[in-house]
Structure formats: structure tokens, C-alpha cells
Design a protein around this motif. Structure first.
Motif, PDB file in Angstrom:
ATOM      1  N   SER A   1       6.178  16.568  -0.576  1.00 54.89           N
ATOM      2  CA  SER A   1       5.594  15.470  -0.801  1.00 54.89           C
ATOM      3  C   SER A   1       5.146  14.612   0.908  1.00 54.89           C
ATOM      4  N   GLY A   2       3.969  14.190   0.880  1.00 57.07           N
ATOM      5  CA  GLY A   2       3.643  13.023   2.139  1.00 57.07           C
ATOM      6  C   GLY A   2       2.236  13.544   2.875  1.00 57.07           C
ATOM      7  N   ARG A   3       2.236  12.773   3.404  1.00 59.46           N
ATOM      8  CA  ARG A   3       0.682  12.346   3.883  1.00 59.46           C
ATOM      9  C   ARG A   3       0.518  11.531   5.238  1.00 59.46           C
ATOM     10  N   THR A   4      -0.893  11.514   5.817  1.00 58.83           N
ATOM     11  CA  THR A   4      -1.058  11.315   6.904  1.00 58.83           C
ATOM     12  C   THR A   4      -1.560  10.374   7.300  1.00 58.83           C
ATOM     13  N   THR A   5      -2.569   9.763   6.424  1.00 55.28           N
ATOM     14  CA  THR A   5      -3.796   9.456   6.155  1.00 55.28           C
ATOM     15  C   THR A   5      -3.488   8.771   4.455  1.00 55.28           C
ATOM     16  N   ASP A   6      -4.951   7.633   4.763  1.00 51.92           N
ATOM     17  CA  ASP A   6      -5.070   6.734   3.238  1.00 51.92           C
ATOM     18  C   ASP A   6      -6.384   7.143   3.540  1.00 51.92           C
TER      19      ASP A   6
ATOM     20  N   GLN B   1      -9.722   7.501  -9.433  1.00 54.71           N
ATOM     21  CA  GLN B   1      -9.120   8.048  -9.748  1.00 54.71           C
ATOM     22  C   GLN B   1      -7.682   7.671  -8.444  1.00 54.71           C
ATOM     23  N   LEU B   2      -8.387   8.300  -7.620  1.00 52.91           N
ATOM     24  CA  LEU B   2      -7.837   7.962  -5.319  1.00 52.91           C
ATOM     25  C   LEU B   2      -7.762   7.325  -5.134  1.00 52.91           C
ATOM     26  N   ALA B   3      -8.210   6.418  -5.522  1.00 57.07           N
ATOM     27  CA  ALA B   3      -8.387   4.678  -5.398  1.00 57.07           C
ATOM     28  C   ALA B   3      -6.781   4.035  -6.283  1.00 57.07           C
ATOM     29  N   ASP B   4      -6.493   4.150  -7.490  1.00 54.52           N
ATOM     30  CA  ASP B   4      -5.712   4.061  -8.029  1.00 54.52           C
ATOM     31  C   ASP B   4      -4.198   4.404  -7.144  1.00 54.52           C
ATOM     32  N   GLN B   5      -4.955   5.792  -6.638  1.00 52.29           N
ATOM     33  CA  GLN B   5      -3.034   6.257  -5.724  1.00 52.29           C
ATOM     34  C   GLN B   5      -3.352   5.927  -4.318  1.00 52.29           C
ATOM     35  N   GLY B   6      -4.219   4.720  -3.920  1.00 52.70           N
ATOM     36  CA  GLY B   6      -4.564   4.363  -2.303  1.00 52.70           C
ATOM     37  C   GLY B   6      -5.041   4.996  -1.316  1.00 52.70           C
ATOM     38  N   ILE B   7      -6.139   5.342  -2.531  1.00 55.60           N
ATOM     39  CA  ILE B   7      -6.855   6.833  -1.210  1.00 55.60           C
ATOM     40  C   ILE B   7      -7.790   6.636  -0.935  1.00 55.60           C
ATOM     41  N   LYS B   8      -8.783   6.242  -0.134  1.00 49.90           N
ATOM     42  CA  LYS B   8     -10.797   6.063   0.338  1.00 49.90           C
ATOM     43  C   LYS B   8     -10.773   6.852   0.668  1.00 49.90           C
ATOM     44  N   VAL B   9     -12.140   7.176  -0.527  1.00 52.79           N
ATOM     45  CA  VAL B   9     -12.909   8.059  -0.372  1.00 52.79           C
ATOM     46  C   VAL B   9     -14.216   7.805   0.038  1.00 52.79           C
ATOM     47  N   GLU B  10     -14.022   8.521   1.917  1.00 50.69           N
ATOM     48  CA  GLU B  10     -15.814   9.161   2.321  1.00 50.69           C
ATOM     49  C   GLU B  10     -15.930   9.872   2.333  1.00 50.69           C
ATOM     50  N   TRP B  11     -17.492   9.802   1.767  1.00 48.64           N
ATOM     51  CA  TRP B  11     -18.688  10.428   1.892  1.00 48.64           C
ATOM     52  C   TRP B  11     -19.140  11.482   3.519  1.00 48.64           C
TER      53      TRP B  11
ATOM     54  N   MET C   1      -7.867   8.168  12.623  1.00 51.35           N
ATOM     55  CA  MET C   1      -7.212   8.052  11.405  1.00 51.35           C
ATOM     56  C   MET C   1      -6.129   7.422  11.128  1.00 51.35           C
ATOM     57  N   SER C   2      -6.132   6.611   9.859  1.00 47.23           N
ATOM     58  CA  SER C   2      -5.281   5.356   9.663  1.00 47.23           C
ATOM     59  C   SER C   2      -3.376   5.996   8.990  1.00 47.23           C
ATOM     60  N   THR C   3      -2.756   5.442   9.007  1.00 49.60           N
ATOM     61  CA  THR C   3      -1.543   6.413   8.851  1.00 49.60           C
ATOM     62  C   THR C   3      -0.329   5.204   7.690  1.00 49.60           C
ATOM     63  N   SER C   4      -0.265   5.796   6.350  1.00 48.57           N
ATOM     64  CA  SER C   4       0.452   5.402   5.308  1.00 48.57           C
ATOM     65  C   SER C   4       1.661   5.714   5.444  1.00 48.57           C
TER      66      SER C   4
END
Length: 332
Positions: free
Chosen positions: A36-41, A65-75, A1-4
Motif C-alpha cells: 500500500s501507499g501513495r505519493t499524491t492525493d 467514492q474517491l473523495a471519501d478516501q481522501g482522493i481528489k479528481v481532476e478531469w 503534486m501534493s504529498t499525503s
């Protein structure tokens, strides 16, 4: 996982916007929001050819909606039902089990899966049913005595049969439960290897048309209470380390449900294109005007209803032991 690594301004905006979305879009009250916080985008979401997750995948609004918050979706998928999605999440190849049944979710948790609930939905009308071919001679619950019924173990199919037998004062030992996942149960019914099948939409609706089947017991019509709900789950550690992502996904999937509720024909058309079931099934779904109602993991009224359901299931040995559901909800 990538770290943001978020800049202070971006982190402040994200935390504020997600908290606002949660307050506006989720029902109930409870503990305050997690830090708040996250370890991946990246969010790895499981999917199958049905339900809200499939609509979200095909509609595209959730990803945006998630991309607008810098979050990438993988299905990740497709999956035939809920149980293998939870296995994928437990094994670390996905982050979210799609909005499947709470009953197998509780069974997985009791078996040791490190999962927590993050979002609930009630889906109406309730269309799960026990069905049998018209040619089988099975038209009522009493006709199931001495017969075989395909069900998913510790899932909605099994509990509905248990409830039906209890309502009609029939001992469970008088019916043969055959534990099959949906992809195996449908051909088993078609070939006459089982006499009946307890199943949810759209499988049950397709089977009525393709196998000339009829309802023996219909949840919405014949069961006056609800024991099973739709839910999303993730690993407890993931929720603890990524509260921003959990809140973002909750807000996005609730928004998807609101879109589906307001755009019934378009939502059913998307499902029809993916599943390619008979047009009669599509038209039936459109006529039902199906709705999703979201409930947050802090909604005390819903959690009380969920606890009652868990107690009912454990008392009837659908679940192997009692469980306190509030021990397995994410702090969001």
C-alpha cells in the motif's frame, strides 16, 4: 503534486477497504496485491465525450467514492480518442488514459511509452463498423476494392478493416487505408474525400443518421471473435508509487460500470445530453441495452484472450512486432 501523510489508522483502513473492494469487484486470480501507499492525493483523469469515463465525469459517483478516501479528481480533456490521452499520460499532464482501445495502447507501448494496463472491460454489443454512404454504391466488403477507407492507425478501425478483408479473401493492398483521427474522418466521409469509414460508437451511429450511411461490415454481426478491448492505463512508475490510488480507481470505475449496466436509460440520457446527437441515435443505444464487463489485470483467462488478440494483430502487421501482454500489466 501534493504529498499525503496518512495516519496509521487511516492508512490501515484505506488499505483494508481497497483490498476488499478489489476482491469483491474484480474478477480473476493472480499475484498478491502490491504494497500500500501513495505519493499524491490527486488523480488526473482524461475524458472525452463518450464511453465510461464521460459517464463517470457527468454522473459524479466516482468522484464522491474517491473523495471519501481522501482522493481528489481532476478531469483533463476533452480528448477525441484514446491515442492523445496516452500521450498526455506519458508526458505527465494526466495520470490515466481513459477506457479506450487496447490496440493503440499496445502500439504506444511498443513505441516506448512507459505505460501499464490497470483495468480491462469488454463492452457489448460490439458496434464498431465499416460504413459507407448509401449513394456510394458500397454495400459489401468486396465493393471496397480500389476504394479509400478512413481508419485510426493501429486502432480498432484499422484492425476491423484488416479482419473484414481477410474474411473475404481480399488482399490488403487492394484497399487504400487513409489514416485519420475521428474528428477528421467524419467530415472526410461527409465530403466524399474517403469512400468509407471504420469507426466505433457513437461516431459510426451518428454518421449513419447524418450522412445516410449503411453498414458494410459490422463487428458484432460479421466478426466471430474479439481482438480489441477497452482498457485503462497509467505510467508504470505511477502504479508502482501509488498502488492505493490504482486500486481505488479500479474499484470506482468498476462501480461506475455496474451503475451504467443497471441504469441503461439514465446512462444513455447522460451521453445524449453531452454529445447532442440525434434522438434516433439515443433511442438506438437504449434499445441495445449496452453492458460493460470488467476484468482485472490478474484475470488469467482474460489475459490469455488478450495475448491471442495481440498475436493476431502482430501477425497481420497492425502491430509492428510481437508483445507479451503480461509484461505490461500493473501489480495491483
Amino acid at each position: 503534486m501534493s504529498t499525503s501523510i496518512l495516519t496509521p489508522s487511516r492508512r490501515t483502513f484505506l488499505a483494508a477497504s481497497l483490498a476488499g473492494a478489489a476482491a469483491a469487484g474484480l474478477s480473476g486470480t493472480g499475484p498478491s496485491l502490491a504494497a500500500s501507499g501513495r505519493t499524491t492525493d490527486t488523480l488526473r483523469l482524461t475524458w472525452g465525450y463518450f464511453g465510461l469515463s464521460y459517464l463517470a465525469k457527468e454522473h459524479g459517483a466516482l468522484e464522491k467514492q474517491l473523495a471519501d478516501q481522501g482522493i481528489k479528481v481532476e478531469w483533463v480533456g476533452p480528448f477525441p480518442n484514446h491515442a492523445p490521452t496516452m500521450q498526455a499520460v506519458t508526458g505527465g499532464t494526466a495520470d490515466y488514459a481513459f477506457g479506450g482501445s487496447t490496440t493503440p495502447a499496445l502500439a504506444a507501448i511498443l513505441a516506448g511509452s512507459p505505460l501499464v494496463f490497470t483495468q480491462f472491460f469488454i463492452y457489448e454489443p460490439r458496434t464498431t463498423a465499416i460504413i459507407a454512404k448509401k449513394s456510394s454504391g458500397i454495400s459489401k466488403v468486396e465493393d471496397l476494392i480500389g476504394k479509400s477507407v478512413a481508419v485510426n492507425r493501429s486502432g480498432l478501425g484499422e484492425f476491423l478493416v484488416v479482419a473484414a478483408l481477410e474474411k473475404h479473401n481480399i488482399d490488403r493492398s487492394k484497399v487504400n487505408f487513409v489514416y485519420l483521427n475521428p474528428p477528421d474522418a467524419a467530415p472526410a466521409l461527409a465530403a466524399g474525400k474517403v469512400d468509407a469509414w471504420s469507426m466505433w460508437s457513437p461516431g459510426v451511429d451518428i454518421a449513419r443518421v447524418e450522412y445516410d450511411a449503411q453498414d458494410v461490415f459490422l463487428e458484432e454481426r460479421d466478426l466471430p471473435f474479439q481482438i480489441d478491448f477497452n482498457t485503462y492505463l497509467t505510467r508504470r512508475k505511477f502504479a508502482q508509487e501509488n498502488p492505493d490510488l490504482v486500486r481505488a480507481f479500479n474499484a470506482a470505475i468498476v462501480a461506475e460500470a455496474e451503475w451504467a449496466n443497471a441504469n441503461n436509460v439514465e446512462a444513455e440520457t447522460i451521453a445524449f445530453k453531452g454529445l447532442k446527437y440525434p434522438e434516433a441515435v439515443r433511442d438506438h443505444f437504449i434499445s441495445l441495452n449496452r453492458k460493460y464487463t470488467p476484468y482485472s489485470v490478474t484475470d488469467e483467462g482474460f489475459l490469455a484472450k488478450f495475448q491471442n488478440a495481440a498475436d493476431w494483430l502482430s501477425a497481420r502487421k497492425v502491430l509492428p512486432e510481437q508483445v507479451k501482454v503480461t509484461d505490461y500489466v500493473a501489480v495491483v
